[in-house]
Design a protein around this motif. Structure first.
Motif, short mmCIF file in Angstrom:
data_model
loop_
_atom_site.label_atom_id
_atom_site.label_comp_id
_atom_site.label_asym_id
_atom_site.label_seq_id
_atom_site.Cartn_x
_atom_site.Cartn_y
_atom_site.Cartn_z
N THR A 66 0.85 -1.18 0.00
CA THR A 66 0.00 0.00 0.00
C THR A 66 0.89 1.24 0.00
OG1 THR A 66 -0.14 -0.02 2.39
CG2 THR A 66 -1.91 -1.12 1.19
N GLY A 67 0.31 2.35 -0.31
CA GLY A 67 1.08 3.58 -0.38
C GLY A 67 0.21 4.78 -0.13
N LEU A 68 0.39 5.78 -0.97
CA LEU A 68 -0.31 7.05 -0.80
C LEU A 68 -1.10 7.41 -2.05
CD1 LEU A 68 2.65 9.07 0.72
CD2 LEU A 68 0.71 8.12 1.96
N LYS A 69 -2.19 8.14 -1.84
CA LYS A 69 -2.89 8.77 -2.96
C LYS A 69 -2.17 10.09 -3.18
CE LYS A 69 -7.53 7.19 -3.18
NZ LYS A 69 -8.81 7.52 -3.69
N MET A 70 -1.76 10.34 -4.43
CA MET A 70 -1.03 11.55 -4.77
C MET A 70 -1.80 12.33 -5.83
SD MET A 70 1.77 11.59 -2.94
CE MET A 70 2.69 12.86 -3.80
N LYS A 71 -1.77 13.64 -5.73
CA LYS A 71 -2.37 14.51 -6.74
C LYS A 71 -1.24 15.22 -7.47
CE LYS A 71 -5.44 16.83 -9.01
NZ LYS A 71 -5.48 16.43 -10.39
N PHE A 72 -1.10 14.92 -8.76
CA PHE A 72 -0.12 15.57 -9.61
C PHE A 72 -0.84 16.62 -10.45
CE2 PHE A 72 1.78 11.52 -8.52
CZ PHE A 72 3.09 11.90 -8.21
N ALA A 73 -0.17 17.71 -10.74
CA ALA A 73 -0.80 18.88 -11.35
C ALA A 73 -1.62 18.56 -12.59
CB ALA A 73 0.26 19.94 -11.67
N ASN A 74 -1.11 17.74 -13.48
CA ASN A 74 -1.80 17.51 -14.76
C ASN A 74 -2.67 16.25 -14.76
OD1 ASN A 74 -0.77 19.83 -16.03
ND2 ASN A 74 1.18 18.78 -16.32
N ALA A 75 -2.71 15.54 -13.65
CA ALA A 75 -3.55 14.33 -13.57
C ALA A 75 -4.96 14.74 -13.17
CB ALA A 75 -2.97 13.35 -12.56
N GLU A 76 -5.95 14.13 -13.81
CA GLU A 76 -7.34 14.46 -13.50
C GLU A 76 -7.76 13.91 -12.14
OE1 GLU A 76 -10.00 13.39 -16.66
OE2 GLU A 76 -8.74 14.33 -18.17
N GLU A 77 -7.19 12.78 -11.73
CA GLU A 77 -7.58 12.14 -10.47
C GLU A 77 -6.35 11.91 -9.61
OE1 GLU A 77 -9.66 8.54 -11.33
OE2 GLU A 77 -10.98 9.50 -12.77
N THR A 78 -6.58 11.56 -8.33
CA THR A 78 -5.46 11.17 -7.48
C THR A 78 -4.95 9.81 -7.94
OG1 THR A 78 -6.95 10.20 -5.86
CG2 THR A 78 -6.25 12.47 -5.46
N LEU A 79 -3.66 9.57 -7.73
CA LEU A 79 -3.02 8.34 -8.17
C LEU A 79 -2.46 7.59 -6.98
CD1 LEU A 79 -0.95 9.88 -11.09
CD2 LEU A 79 -3.27 8.99 -11.18
N ASN A 80 -2.56 6.27 -7.00
CA ASN A 80 -1.97 5.44 -5.95
C ASN A 80 -0.50 5.23 -6.26
OD1 ASN A 80 -4.41 4.98 -4.52
ND2 ASN A 80 -5.01 3.49 -6.05
N CYS A 81 0.39 5.61 -5.31
CA CYS A 81 1.83 5.45 -5.49
C CYS A 81 2.41 4.75 -4.27
CB CYS A 81 2.52 6.81 -5.63
SG CYS A 81 2.08 7.74 -7.09
N ILE A 82 3.33 3.81 -4.48
CA ILE A 82 4.03 3.20 -3.35
C ILE A 82 5.04 4.21 -2.80
CG2 ILE A 82 3.66 0.80 -4.06
CD1 ILE A 82 6.51 0.81 -5.19
N VAL A 83 5.29 4.14 -1.50
CA VAL A 83 6.16 5.15 -0.87
C VAL A 83 7.60 5.04 -1.32
CG1 VAL A 83 4.69 5.49 1.16
CG2 VAL A 83 6.49 3.78 1.23
N GLU A 84 8.03 3.89 -1.83
CA GLU A 84 9.42 3.73 -2.28
C GLU A 84 9.78 4.64 -3.45
OE1 GLU A 84 8.32 0.12 -0.01
OE2 GLU A 84 7.32 1.22 -1.60
#
Length: 166
Positions: A66-84
């Motif tokens: 599991t990881g974090l939901k991240m919001k990147f400037a040009n992405a329409e939705e939040t993305l799931n990213c592993i913390v590594e």
């Protein structure tokens, strides 16, 4: 006898949320330090900054972490990213001044991988980040599923199959 001790009431709004993976907090700005990759339909670039939006809603399909939901400037939705692949510090520059997006040619021997990916002498690929295994670069070649880690000695800007004489 003394009256029984009272339990303090819970804080307003209920108990605090559980800590986020990696010790990060919502709203924190983090750098993406993995090679450029497609995450939930959005291409995240090496060094791109995103904002922590909370815990990931599902584990990574390839690692089950599991990881974090991240919001990147040009992405329409939040993305799931592993913390590594996330960091508070900007990632190191790529070796020898290389940049993501550069087109380089492979000069080593032909290689076939068990998953079907291949490296062929003279193939042109795109730099997507640093190599995980050695001083080098992660390079994506069309037709492959994943970027391949390649030592700098096997990469060049010049097409090695070009036999034009000057």
């Amino acid at each position: 006898p003394p009256p029984p001790a009272k339990t303090p009431p819970p804080p307003p709004g209920g108990p605090p949320p559980p800590p986020l993976p990696g010790g990060y907090v919502s709203g924190e700005r983090l750098y993406f330090t993995g090679p450029k990759q497609l995450v939930s339909g959005y291409m995240v670039n090496y060094g791109e900054v995103g904002v922590v939006a909370g815990p990931s809603s599902e584990p990574c399909p390839t690692t089950a972490r599991t990881g974090l939901k991240m919001k990147f400037a040009n992405a329409e939705e939040t993305l799931n990213c592993i913390v590594e692949v996330l960091s508070r510090e900007p990632p190191l520059p790529l070796p020898d001044g290389h940049c993501t997006g550069e087109q380089l040619y492979f000069t080593g021997l032909n290689i076939s991988y068990p998953d079907g990916d291949r490296l062929v002498f003279g193939a042109r690929g795109t730099v997507v980040g640093p190599s995980k295994d050695e001083p080098g670069l992660a390079v994506y070649f069309p037709g492959n599923k994943e970027p391949i880690n390649i030592g700098l000695e096997f990469l060049t800007f010049d097409d090695p199959t070009d036999d034009a004489v000057e």
